[in-house]
Write an enzyme that holds these catalytic residues in place. Structure first.
Site, PDB file in Angstrom:
ATOM      1  N   GLU A 135      89.337  79.642  30.035  1.00 34.48           N
ATOM      2  CA  GLU A 135      89.707  78.701  31.042  1.00 34.48           C
ATOM      3  C   GLU A 135      91.004  77.655  30.562  1.00 34.48           C
ATOM      4  OE1 GLU A 135      86.125  77.060  32.417  1.00 34.48           O
ATOM      5  OE2 GLU A 135      85.701  78.833  33.966  1.00 34.48           O
TER       6      GLU A 135
ATOM      7  N   GLU B 206      74.198  91.335  17.514  1.00 34.98           N
ATOM      8  CA  GLU B 206      74.061  89.907  17.010  1.00 34.98           C
ATOM      9  C   GLU B 206      73.256  89.880  15.324  1.00 34.98           C
ATOM     10  OE1 GLU B 206      69.747  88.007  18.370  1.00 34.98           O
ATOM     11  OE2 GLU B 206      71.245  88.339  19.936  1.00 34.98           O
TER      12      GLU B 206
END
Length: 270
Positions: free
Chosen positions: A81, A112
């Site tokens: 953004e 992960e």
């Protein structure tokens, strides 16, 4: 090393399946109300981290977020953004998620747990000592994130983190930790809830405050935003009208000619 993983502690509520929709929403909302207060307690840590990011960026550095699952996705959202909101290059703020881009929509098994992969991913971006790497992990125990920060520390790269457990391995690894203790989740262990909200709030603060400090906002307006749709073009035109004495049509013409609110206003002022 032992520490209290409050994000995994049992919910304050039980028998959730027997609650009405009204009660579920009310209790979730009541828990959510506590998150901004938890973030407030971490403001001094956030201030130190943002100041370091600004310092590095003023010397040509970039910002990287690394995370897994929800935390990785939140970092990607914040990074993605920044270019449309502030008109900065797409590689100034970067979000990296364990498992690669396919993990944005679907969990990648065991991604992960790889303690070496984050450093490999960062090297693909040509990471240097000018950059800042912020690890995001609610638990503060994600190997992908901790391993990445450890390698950054070893290579004199500035590290920060956003986590929700005091004294976690991640908080102890990052040079500039941000710890927001939100307590147990409404659904036990579902850290996409309060912990995720806390991480999002902190990410908003980091990127927004940094961009303002870098001169990407004038007054309270996004004068460098990308004009990617009709709504934003109209907003840009009205911003110009608020800064200089021109009609809507004249402002539209200036915006079309110069491509940004800032350049349009500057051209008129000259």
């Amino acid at each position: 090393m032992s520490f209290t993983k409050t994000t995994e502690q049992s919910s304050y509520y039980d028998s959730l399946e027997h609650m009405s929709v009204h009660d579920l929403l009310t209790h979730i909302n009541n828990e959510d109300k506590t998150v901004p207060l938890a973030v407030e307690k971490a403001l001094p840590q956030i201030e130190v981290l943002v100041s370091k990011v600004v310092e590095k960026m003023k010397h040509g550095g970039r910002l990287f977020y690394i995370g897994a699952g929800t935390s990785g996705r939140l970092g990607i959202v914040d990074a993605s953004e920044c270019p449309p909101t502030f008109g900065v290059p797409f590689d100034l703020v970067n979000g990296i998620i364990a498992g690669g881009d396919k993990a944005i929509r679907r969990a990648v098994e065991n991604a992960e747990d790889d303690q070496q992969q984050a450093w490999i991913d960062l090297q693909e971006h040509g990471i240097t000592e000018n950059d800042v790497v912020i690890g995001i992990a609610a638990s503060g125990t994600t190997p992908y994130v901790i391993g990445g920060l450890e390698k950054c520390n070893a290579n004199n790269i500035t590290t920060g983190c956003i986590t929700c457990n005091e004294g976690s391995p991640l908080a102890l690894t990052a040079k500039f930790p941000v710890v927001v203790v939100v307590g147990p989740e409404f659904v036990t262990g579902s850290s996409r809830m309060k912990a995720g909200t806390a991480q999002k709030l902190v990410l908003n603060m980091i990127s927004t405050a940094t961009m303002i400090q870098l001169g990407r906002v004038k007054g309270n307006k996004m004068v460098d935003m990308q004009l990617s749709n009709d709504k934003l073009v109209d907003r840009g035109v009205r911003m110009i009208m608020g800064e200089i004495p021109v009609s809507y049509e004249e402002a539209s013409a200036l915006l079309a000619k110069h491509g940004s609110v800032r350049k349009a206003v500057d051209s008129y002022s000259r």
